[in-house]
Design a protein around this motif. Sequence first.
Motif, mmCIF file in Angstrom:
data_model
loop_
_atom_site.group_PDB
_atom_site.id
_atom_site.type_symbol
_atom_site.label_atom_id
_atom_site.label_comp_id
_atom_site.label_asym_id
_atom_site.label_seq_id
_atom_site.Cartn_x
_atom_site.Cartn_y
_atom_site.Cartn_z
ATOM 1 N N ASP A 1 -5.119 2.923 7.268
ATOM 2 C CA ASP A 1 -4.701 1.704 7.973
ATOM 3 C C ASP A 1 -5.301 1.720 9.378
ATOM 4 O OD1 ASP A 1 -1.989 -0.296 7.312
ATOM 5 O OD2 ASP A 1 -2.883 -0.367 9.326
ATOM 6 N N GLU B 1 10.003 -7.035 -3.298
ATOM 7 C CA GLU B 1 10.655 -6.201 -2.296
ATOM 8 C C GLU B 1 12.122 -6.011 -2.686
ATOM 9 O OE1 GLU B 1 9.756 -7.394 1.749
ATOM 10 O OE2 GLU B 1 7.704 -7.836 1.119
ATOM 11 N N ASN C 1 -3.795 0.499 11.886
ATOM 12 C CA ASN C 1 -2.674 0.532 12.821
ATOM 13 C C ASN C 1 -2.101 1.957 12.895
ATOM 14 O OD1 ASN C 1 -0.150 0.361 14.011
ATOM 15 N ND2 ASN C 1 0.273 -1.667 13.163
ATOM 16 N N LYS D 1 3.449 -18.734 0.713
ATOM 17 C CA LYS D 1 2.013 -18.732 1.027
ATOM 18 C C LYS D 1 1.166 -18.860 -0.251
ATOM 19 C CE LYS D 1 0.696 -13.817 1.312
ATOM 20 N NZ LYS D 1 -0.235 -13.634 0.199
ATOM 21 N N THR E 1 -2.855 -10.866 3.539
ATOM 22 C CA THR E 1 -3.625 -12.111 3.356
ATOM 23 C C THR E 1 -2.683 -13.278 3.645
ATOM 24 O OG1 THR E 1 -3.081 -12.014 0.997
ATOM 25 C CG2 THR E 1 -5.270 -11.219 1.639
ATOM 26 N N GLY F 1 0.811 -1.222 0.000
ATOM 27 C CA GLY F 1 0.000 0.000 0.000
ATOM 28 C C GLY F 1 0.843 1.270 0.000
ATOM 29 N N GLN G 1 1.664 2.414 12.497
ATOM 30 C CA GLN G 1 2.101 2.287 11.104
ATOM 31 C C GLN G 1 1.904 3.627 10.381
ATOM 32 O OE1 GLN G 1 3.432 -0.472 9.930
ATOM 33 N NE2 GLN G 1 2.870 -0.844 7.796
ATOM 34 N N LYS H 1 -2.029 -14.224 -10.389
ATOM 35 C CA LYS H 1 -1.111 -13.802 -9.332
ATOM 36 C C LYS H 1 -0.542 -15.008 -8.584
ATOM 37 C CE LYS H 1 1.119 -11.687 -6.319
ATOM 38 N NZ LYS H 1 2.308 -10.895 -6.571
ATOM 39 N N SER I 1 7.282 -13.168 2.382
ATOM 40 C CA SER I 1 5.911 -13.361 2.858
ATOM 41 C C SER I 1 5.018 -13.994 1.807
ATOM 42 C CB SER I 1 5.332 -12.015 3.291
ATOM 43 O OG SER I 1 5.229 -11.164 2.184
ATOM 44 N N CYS I 2 5.472 -14.081 0.559
ATOM 45 C CA CYS I 2 4.493 -14.425 -0.486
ATOM 46 C C CYS I 2 4.729 -15.715 -1.263
ATOM 47 C CB CYS I 2 4.350 -13.263 -1.445
ATOM 48 S SG CYS I 2 3.587 -11.857 -0.601
HETATM 49 P P1 NAD Z 1 1.629 -5.806 5.169
HETATM 50 O O1 NAD Z 1 1.408 -6.722 6.287
HETATM 51 O O2 NAD Z 1 2.976 -5.167 4.977
HETATM 52 O O3 NAD Z 1 0.571 -4.611 5.229
HETATM 53 C C1 NAD Z 1 -0.791 -4.809 5.390
HETATM 54 C C2 NAD Z 1 -1.364 -3.619 6.142
HETATM 55 O O4 NAD Z 1 -2.790 -3.747 6.150
HETATM 56 C C3 NAD Z 1 -0.917 -3.531 7.602
HETATM 57 O O5 NAD Z 1 -0.323 -2.283 7.852
HETATM 58 C C4 NAD Z 1 -2.234 -3.714 8.395
HETATM 59 O O6 NAD Z 1 -2.274 -2.951 9.588
HETATM 60 C C5 NAD Z 1 -3.254 -3.216 7.397
HETATM 61 N N1 NAD Z 1 -4.622 -3.674 7.666
HETATM 62 C C6 NAD Z 1 -5.060 -4.880 8.111
HETATM 63 N N2 NAD Z 1 -6.400 -4.888 8.208
HETATM 64 C C7 NAD Z 1 -6.834 -3.680 7.817
HETATM 65 C C8 NAD Z 1 -8.109 -3.085 7.678
HETATM 66 N N3 NAD Z 1 -9.208 -3.761 7.964
HETATM 67 N N4 NAD Z 1 -8.187 -1.821 7.257
HETATM 68 C C9 NAD Z 1 -7.065 -1.116 6.953
HETATM 69 N N5 NAD Z 1 -5.822 -1.629 7.055
HETATM 70 C C10 NAD Z 1 -5.709 -2.892 7.476
HETATM 71 O O7 NAD Z 1 1.226 -6.615 3.853
HETATM 72 P P2 NAD Z 1 1.864 -6.452 2.388
HETATM 73 O O8 NAD Z 1 3.185 -7.131 2.328
HETATM 74 O O9 NAD Z 1 1.749 -5.034 1.967
HETATM 75 O O10 NAD Z 1 0.867 -7.345 1.540
HETATM 76 C C11 NAD Z 1 -0.443 -6.915 1.261
HETATM 77 C C12 NAD Z 1 -1.016 -7.822 0.195
HETATM 78 O O11 NAD Z 1 -0.284 -7.667 -1.026
HETATM 79 C C13 NAD Z 1 -0.952 -9.317 0.515
HETATM 80 O O12 NAD Z 1 -2.089 -9.932 -0.018
HETATM 81 C C14 NAD Z 1 0.279 -9.785 -0.236
HETATM 82 O O13 NAD Z 1 0.188 -11.137 -0.571
HETATM 83 C C15 NAD Z 1 0.236 -8.921 -1.467
HETATM 84 N N6 NAD Z 1 1.531 -8.642 -2.086
HETATM 85 C C16 NAD Z 1 2.617 -8.368 -1.308
HETATM 86 C C17 NAD Z 1 3.825 -8.038 -1.927
HETATM 87 C C18 NAD Z 1 5.056 -7.739 -1.116
HETATM 88 O O14 NAD Z 1 6.113 -7.591 -1.710
HETATM 89 N N7 NAD Z 1 4.990 -7.638 0.198
HETATM 90 C C19 NAD Z 1 3.913 -7.961 -3.320
HETATM 91 C C20 NAD Z 1 2.767 -8.227 -4.063
HETATM 92 C C21 NAD Z 1 1.580 -8.563 -3.433
#
Ligand code: NAD
Length: 434
Positions: A35, A160, A37, A269, A90, A15, A40, A210, A265-266
């Motif tokens: 968010d 990342e 949090n 999973k 997720t 995000g 955060q 994906k 993380s991905c």
């Molecule tokens: P993350 O854990 O870094 O961030 C998720 C954020 O969502 C947290 O800050 C959390 O507090 C917030 N959150 C949780 N519930 C919430 C709600 N109800 N309302 C608002 N905010 C809320 O996760 P991430 O690594 O950014 O991954 C997010 C998604 O993107 C996952 O599905 C992941 O598989 C996917 N993804 C991640 C990457 C990566 O490089 N990390 C790349 C592509 C896709």
Amino acid sequence: MQIKKVCCFGAGYVGGPTMAVMASKCPEQLFVVYDINQQQINKWNNKQYPVYEENLDEYINQTIGKNLIFTCDIDLALKDCDIAFLAVNTPSKQFGMGAGSSLDISYIDSCIQDIKQYTLTKKLILVEKSTVPIKTCDYINAILQNKNICVLSNPEFLAEGTAIQDLLNPDRVIIGGPIESSKQLASLYEQWIPKDKIIFTNIYSAELSKIVANSFLAQRVSSINSISIICDKIGADVNEISQCVGSDTRIGNKFLKTSVGFGGSCLKKDLLCLIYLCESLQLDEVAQYWKQVYLLNEFQKQRFINLIITSMFNSLKNKIIVILGVSFKAKTNDTRESASLIIIKKLQEEQAILRIYDPQGKIDNIEQYQSLDGIFQGASAIVILTEWEEFIKIDYSQAFNQMAKPAYCFDGRNLLSGDLMKSLGFLYYGLGRV
Ligand code: NAD
Ligand code: UGA
């Protein structure tokens, strides 16, 4: 509809950087990252970004306070919003049916509940940016039952460590769902991405793409890691194999670096999610095929642990071992599912004394060195787990002089020249290399 305001649920690894880049490329639109949090959000607002990515600060500085806002105020996020991205976590589900393999979409669920309760004043395009199980779109629609909300799938492919580059110049953007809304979402991306890179698909294809993309990446790493095991037995060099095989343009040279096992993380999973999907469709042979990719990765980590323990004559107690790297790859502070976590745990079980250093990554509740100063003094072994460039530049001759003898080096990334390390006096072990 002219898009004026975009919001994003989730200010994490996806995000934060995604909205920062979008805001810089789409100066006419307002981007609100929401968010739950507060800590955060404070970090983003106070320049203590929770995510380490090269050039991220540049994009935040350009936009924050102008057309980019980080907030815990859901009204500020959803009021008059045209497009809402869901970029919440997720993770693998940890309980009940599908525990350890299915994805946990409870965070998506709570976003949907928030949106359902909010009185929308205009049409909303709701975008799955998080990686979700197949048909999550149907589930969301069934909950919302709102004709003024159109659900699309627009998975994120950034990696990342290269997030900003990947966002600026993606290989492709996939948008799945009803075409009119898809084109509106595409109009955002078209402000900096060539139109021919935007692929429109049906929504299930977008969701599945994906999971498949990450599973293919995992498969590449497990494939080359399986070859490293053969190389160890016969004296071939897996780095040379990668070069020879990857020069075939049909195969390609990326994602052929052998390692101590893929982390992050991905990959794991999403691979497990594909396996779970196959199992729930009763496609056992297909599930087994993908399961082997996962098992090989677990085996590679275990193999490396065994290599360390057996090479050191199963006698690590009170020996100092320097761990170089806890991030799951270089150029990120993320340690989620890093192979380092399990290797550190196993070495602790052997009662070794660990000195751990990573330029960015931190593991909870474990003391780490802040720099390499003094880290090699009296150590018996160096274990390289992350491919940071800083680790290539270490003066290993000096390190060797400071270490206890024999001095071991276990290179879980094939980062160093084995010949050079051996010439310095190290007992050097790489992966799939003589
Ligand atoms: P993350 O854990 O870094 O961030 C998720 C954020 O969502 C947290 O800050 C959390 O507090 C917030 N959150 C949780 N519930 C919430 C709600 N109800 N309302 C608002 N905010 C809320 O996760 P991430 O690594 O950014 O991954 C997010 C998604 O993107 C996952 O599905 C992941 O598989 C996917 N993804 C991640 C990457 C990566 O490089 N990390 C790349 C592509 C896709
Ligand atoms: C991966 C995908 O590359 C992204 O496209 C995707 O968006 C993201 O997952 C996601 O969905 O979260 P990421 O996990 O950040 O990105 O990092 P990768 O570069 O894929 O590396 C994953 C792991 O594989 C790391 O531990 C890395 O060291 C390892 N790896 C990678 C190897 O061992 N060998 C290689 O040749 C490449």
